[in-house]
Enzyme design. Structure first.
Site, PDB file in Angstrom:
ATOM      1  N   GLU A   8       0.818  -1.214   0.000  1.00 28.25           N
ATOM      2  CA  GLU A   8       0.000   0.000   0.000  1.00 28.25           C
ATOM      3  C   GLU A   8       0.855   1.270   0.000  1.00 28.25           C
ATOM      4  O   GLU A   8       0.366   2.353   0.309  1.00 28.25           O
ATOM      5  CB  GLU A   8      -0.964   0.015   1.193  1.00 28.25           C
ATOM      6  CG  GLU A   8      -2.082  -1.005   1.123  1.00 28.25           C
ATOM      7  CD  GLU A   8      -3.037  -0.866  -0.069  1.00 28.25           C
ATOM      8  OE1 GLU A   8      -2.900   0.112  -0.834  1.00 28.25           O
ATOM      9  OE2 GLU A   8      -3.881  -1.749  -0.249  1.00 28.25           O
TER      10      GLU A   8
ATOM     11  N   HIS B 275     -12.467  -3.125   2.405  1.00 29.10           N
ATOM     12  CA  HIS B 275     -11.056  -3.238   2.712  1.00 29.10           C
ATOM     13  C   HIS B 275     -10.718  -2.780   4.138  1.00 29.10           C
ATOM     14  O   HIS B 275     -10.457  -3.617   4.998  1.00 29.10           O
ATOM     15  CB  HIS B 275     -10.287  -2.443   1.640  1.00 29.10           C
ATOM     16  CG  HIS B 275      -8.806  -2.544   1.721  1.00 29.10           C
ATOM     17  ND1 HIS B 275      -7.982  -2.166   0.692  1.00 29.10           N
ATOM     18  CD2 HIS B 275      -7.987  -2.953   2.713  1.00 29.10           C
ATOM     19  CE1 HIS B 275      -6.726  -2.365   1.034  1.00 29.10           C
ATOM     20  NE2 HIS B 275      -6.706  -2.832   2.262  1.00 29.10           N
TER      21      HIS B 275
ATOM     22  N   HIS C 181      -7.034  -2.650   9.272  1.00 30.63           N
ATOM     23  CA  HIS C 181      -8.116  -3.545   8.864  1.00 30.63           C
ATOM     24  C   HIS C 181      -8.973  -3.847  10.093  1.00 30.63           C
ATOM     25  O   HIS C 181      -9.334  -4.993  10.337  1.00 30.63           O
ATOM     26  CB  HIS C 181      -7.550  -4.844   8.297  1.00 30.63           C
ATOM     27  CG  HIS C 181      -6.913  -4.702   6.953  1.00 30.63           C
ATOM     28  ND1 HIS C 181      -6.489  -5.768   6.222  1.00 30.63           N
ATOM     29  CD2 HIS C 181      -6.639  -3.612   6.203  1.00 30.63           C
ATOM     30  CE1 HIS C 181      -5.970  -5.351   5.064  1.00 30.63           C
ATOM     31  NE2 HIS C 181      -6.037  -4.040   5.038  1.00 30.63           N
TER      32      HIS C 181
ATOM     33  N   HIS D 117      -2.741   2.585   8.082  1.00 27.20           N
ATOM     34  CA  HIS D 117      -3.790   1.890   7.327  1.00 27.20           C
ATOM     35  C   HIS D 117      -4.143   0.630   8.101  1.00 27.20           C
ATOM     36  O   HIS D 117      -3.274  -0.215   8.336  1.00 27.20           O
ATOM     37  CB  HIS D 117      -3.292   1.561   5.916  1.00 27.20           C
ATOM     38  CG  HIS D 117      -4.117   0.521   5.235  1.00 27.20           C
ATOM     39  ND1 HIS D 117      -5.487   0.622   5.106  1.00 27.20           N
ATOM     40  CD2 HIS D 117      -3.789  -0.664   4.656  1.00 27.20           C
ATOM     41  CE1 HIS D 117      -5.944  -0.444   4.478  1.00 27.20           C
ATOM     42  NE2 HIS D 117      -4.939  -1.248   4.207  1.00 27.20           N
TER      43      HIS D 117
HETATM   44 ZN   LIG Z   1      -5.088  -3.156   3.485  1.00 31.48          ZN
END
Ligand SMILES: [Zn+2]
Length: 222
Positions: free
Chosen positions: A78, A160, A99, A97
């Site tokens: 990413e 996502h 999840h 980032h």
């Molecule tokens: Zn991800």
């Protein structure tokens, strides 16, 4: 590039990754963290490595074009998302980032998290918008996220997870945590008949106070 700043960034990322993994924000090796060292040097977690045994040497240093400057591991897939946030939002010094579960549930439903709770609106100044879907790791995903952020500190990535940034790494982690909490409250409130949303005038007042004072107090500047 000053070695001291590089080593400090690497150590900060390892500490943050272990903390966030402990909070179940980065299940498995998914999710990633980066820090801006300067305009042409960024420290980022490696691709496909678990966070339990991460060491500072595992953190890759890249330039603004994504080329590796130092480190033997492949940077997070990413990376385009992280670099796009730094480019679009010069105030950003760290990107997280995640999840995390409830925010990912909202992202899977492609639902914005509406302005339903105080701490979230202080930081965000309104809803957390869900970006249009794109494949992970793509420049299209990065651009969709920038559009959904519209200058705000976080956005959901459809089907996502979450992208959040801060002036410091602590702030970026706090934003990701507050987004997860707001998403959880939103899911619970839906089962109670739906949240009553805050009026925009109150959101503006709370967000204005956060930007002008509260954030500085968190940084020890006021
Ligand atoms: Zn991800």
């Amino acid at each position: 590039m000053e070695n001291e700043a590089v080593e400090k960034a690497r150590a900060q990322i390892v500490k943050a990754a272990q903390k966030m993994a402990g909070q179940n924000m980065l299940p498995g090796s998914w999710g990633n963290i980066s820090i801006k060292i300067n305009k042409n040097a960024y420290a980022i977690t490696p691709s496909g490595r678990g966070y339990d045994n991460l060491t500072p040497d595992d953190i890759t240093i890249v330039d603004a074009a994504g080329q590796t400057l130092d480190g033997s591991l492949i940077p997070s897939s990413e990376l385009p998302l992280h670099l796009a946030i730094y480019k679009a939002l010069p105030e950003a010094n760290a990107v997280v980032h995640t999840h995390s579960i409830y925010a990912s549930a909202c992202a899977a439903a492609r639902r914005d998290i509406p302005p339903l709770i105080e701490d979230m609106v202080q930081i965000m100044g309104g809803a957390v918008h869900c970006a249009e879907y794109a494949l992970p790791g793509t420049e299209t995903l990065a651009q969709n996220v920038i559009k959904a952020m519209n200058g705000k500190r976080a956005a959901l990535l459809a089907n996502h997870g979450v992208a959040a940034w801060g002036v410091t790494l602590d702030e970026a982690m706090m934003v990701a945590g507050i987004v997860e909490k707001a998403a959880q409250l939103y899911c619970i409130a839906q089962s109670l008949g739906g949240a009553v949303l805050l009026p925009q005038s109150d959101i503006d007042a709370m967000h204005g106070f956060y930007e002008a004072h509260y954030r500085k107090r968190q940084l020890g500047e006021e």
